[in-house]
Design a protein around this motif. Structure first.
Motif, mmCIF file in Angstrom:
data_model
loop_
_atom_site.group_PDB
_atom_site.id
_atom_site.type_symbol
_atom_site.label_atom_id
_atom_site.label_comp_id
_atom_site.label_asym_id
_atom_site.label_seq_id
_atom_site.Cartn_x
_atom_site.Cartn_y
_atom_site.Cartn_z
ATOM 1 N N UNK A 72 -7.575 12.266 4.517
ATOM 2 C CA UNK A 72 -8.002 12.229 2.590
ATOM 3 C C UNK A 72 -7.441 13.205 2.091
ATOM 4 N N UNK A 73 -6.153 13.145 1.678
ATOM 5 C CA UNK A 73 -5.582 14.023 0.059
ATOM 6 C C UNK A 73 -5.766 14.082 -0.865
ATOM 7 N N UNK A 74 -4.898 14.581 -2.034
ATOM 8 C CA UNK A 74 -5.863 14.678 -3.285
ATOM 9 C C UNK A 74 -4.855 13.356 -3.616
ATOM 10 N N UNK A 75 -5.337 12.796 -4.693
ATOM 11 C CA UNK A 75 -4.143 11.548 -5.162
ATOM 12 C C UNK A 75 -3.166 12.069 -5.666
ATOM 13 N N UNK A 76 -2.979 12.943 -6.098
ATOM 14 C CA UNK A 76 -2.146 13.868 -7.116
ATOM 15 C C UNK A 76 -0.688 13.822 -5.749
ATOM 16 N N UNK A 77 -1.009 14.322 -4.394
ATOM 17 C CA UNK A 77 -0.046 14.387 -3.669
ATOM 18 C C UNK A 77 0.886 12.691 -3.177
ATOM 19 N N UNK A 78 -0.111 11.520 -3.759
ATOM 20 C CA UNK A 78 0.651 10.644 -2.675
ATOM 21 C C UNK A 78 2.501 10.049 -3.596
ATOM 22 N N UNK A 79 2.766 9.788 -2.202
ATOM 23 C CA UNK A 79 4.640 9.130 -2.650
ATOM 24 C C UNK A 79 4.106 7.947 -2.415
ATOM 25 N N UNK A 80 5.133 7.213 -3.525
ATOM 26 C CA UNK A 80 5.310 5.266 -2.991
ATOM 27 C C UNK A 80 6.209 5.053 -1.958
ATOM 28 N N UNK A 81 6.198 3.996 -1.093
ATOM 29 C CA UNK A 81 6.592 3.857 0.141
ATOM 30 C C UNK A 81 8.271 3.354 -0.505
ATOM 31 N N UNK A 82 8.192 2.904 -1.410
ATOM 32 C CA UNK A 82 9.718 2.646 -1.974
ATOM 33 C C UNK A 82 10.779 1.578 -0.771
ATOM 34 N N UNK A 83 9.625 0.849 0.256
ATOM 35 C CA UNK A 83 10.221 -0.282 0.764
ATOM 36 C C UNK A 83 10.768 0.445 2.417
ATOM 37 N N UNK A 84 10.885 2.139 2.482
ATOM 38 C CA UNK A 84 11.264 2.601 3.624
ATOM 39 C C UNK A 84 9.856 2.093 4.486
ATOM 40 N N UNK A 85 10.324 2.426 5.802
ATOM 41 C CA UNK A 85 9.726 2.079 6.701
ATOM 42 C C UNK A 85 8.381 3.350 7.263
ATOM 43 N N UNK A 86 7.530 3.082 8.043
ATOM 44 C CA UNK A 86 6.554 4.649 8.309
ATOM 45 C C UNK A 86 7.621 5.430 9.525
#
Length: 337
Positions: free
Chosen positions: A121-135
């Motif tokens: 679980x992380x703060x929502x403000x920290x999320x970064x979209x994957x932009x189509x990149x792999x894991x």
């Protein structure tokens, strides 16, 4: 869920914990990849500053967003990474746009338990979209952002000679983004294998091994006598940090990315006569994360070159100590969950 805890220096133990329950303005990520970095290795050795035990390590992370609250534009099911430096939002650093050095920062996997878990679980403000990149690629964004931030701090001008001391994972990312910024990059390391990696995979023309001769003279020859306009330490080694001033051009900038527990010292006349600028570089910002992701998507950085070792989550305890040994040739170990 299964977790892996560094209970004391040199000791990992697997255990069980409850899957986190979603809190307001937080998100839950099903972890897919965990990159192992120098911070994790130093913590395992017992040499990491700002650290206490027991601690769940891991902050180079990617995964599937499974639950989210308070994060507009994010949806369950998408691939994400996140900025693992949790800031207070109201101290002087946060108010002036430097959340990366918040006065009460909580770094995931250092000050707070990290990502060697199945769900985090992380703060929502920290999320970064994957932009189509792999894991795999998303798990490498954070370590590359560390180097990108240091290079942004350095303010490189087109054609500047940039000496990066240390060709470990953070140093390699620093080298990449110094090149992208227009610098003429020189890599320095005591490992010829690491220097050859810089030549073969990063296209670096100039390398120096200080064990092979007088490093100052080698640098002077490369730079036509000018020395390096920017010197970046990415070793965290006290001797290397103290000696870095000898490589700096007059009017140059010295950036410390590597972290050392002890006090460092320079010869004051040598530092003063150059009108040197000394700066530290801590963590990274969203701007740096976005720069790394954009550079990956443009093909300016090939993250696949960094991953030299790969293990499953259940195999970490048996393999982790080996990654401390230079002879294993590890640059980036990637854990699959």
């Amino acid at each position: 869920m299964k977790i892996l805890t560094c209970t004391t220096p040199g000791q990992f133990d697997y255990g069980q914990a409850n899957k986190p329950e979603l809190k307001k303005d937080h998100a839950i990520i099903k972890i897919k990849r965990i990159g192992v970095c120098g911070t994790d290795l130093h913590a395992f050795k017992g040499t990491q500053p700002f650290f206490s035990y027991p601690r769940i390590l891991g902050h180079e992370l990617s995964g599937e967003l499974v639950e989210v609250n308070g994060a507009q534009g994010f949806e369950a099911g998408e691939a994400v990474t996140f900025i693992p430096y949790f800031n207070c939002g109201h101290c002087v650093a946060c108010r002036t746009g430097k959340p990366n050095c918040c006065s009460s920062i909580q770094v995931c996997g250092v000050h707070a338990d990290g990502g060697m878990v199945e769900y985090l679980q992380v703060p929502s403000y920290s999320l970064v979209h994957g932009e189509g990149l792999t894991y795999d690629e998303l798990a490498l964004v954070e370590p590359l952002a560390i180097g990108a931030h240091g290079i942004r701090r350095a303010g490189i001008n087109q054609g500047d000679f940039v000496l990066v001391i240390g060709a470990g994972p953070i140093g390699l990312g620093t080298i990449e983004f110094a090149r992208i910024a227009g610098g003429k990059v020189i890599a320095m390391d005591v490992s010829n294998e690491r220097l050859q990696f810089c030549k073969d995979n990063l296209g670096i023309e100039y390398t120096i091994n200080p064990l092979d001769g007088n490093a100052v003279e080698q640098l002077r020859e490369i730079t036509g006598g000018d020395m390096a306009s920017v010197v970046v330490d990415a070793t965290g080694n006290l001797k290397a940090i103290n000696g870095g001033i000898d490589y700096l051009a007059h009017g140059g900038r010295y950036v410390l990315i590597g972290l050392q527990k002890e006090a460092f010292s320079f010869n004051h006349p040598e530092f003063h006569k150059r009108e040197s600028t000394l700066m530290s570089s801590r963590n990274a910002t969203r701007q740096d994360f976005e720069h790394v992701i954009a550079s990956m998507k443009k093909g300016l950085v090939d993250p696949k070159t960094y991953i030299t070792h790969r293990v499953q989550f259940d195999e970490v305890k048996d393999n982790f100590e080996s990654w401390l040994q230079p002879e294993t040739g590890v640059i980036k170990a990637m854990i699959e969950v």
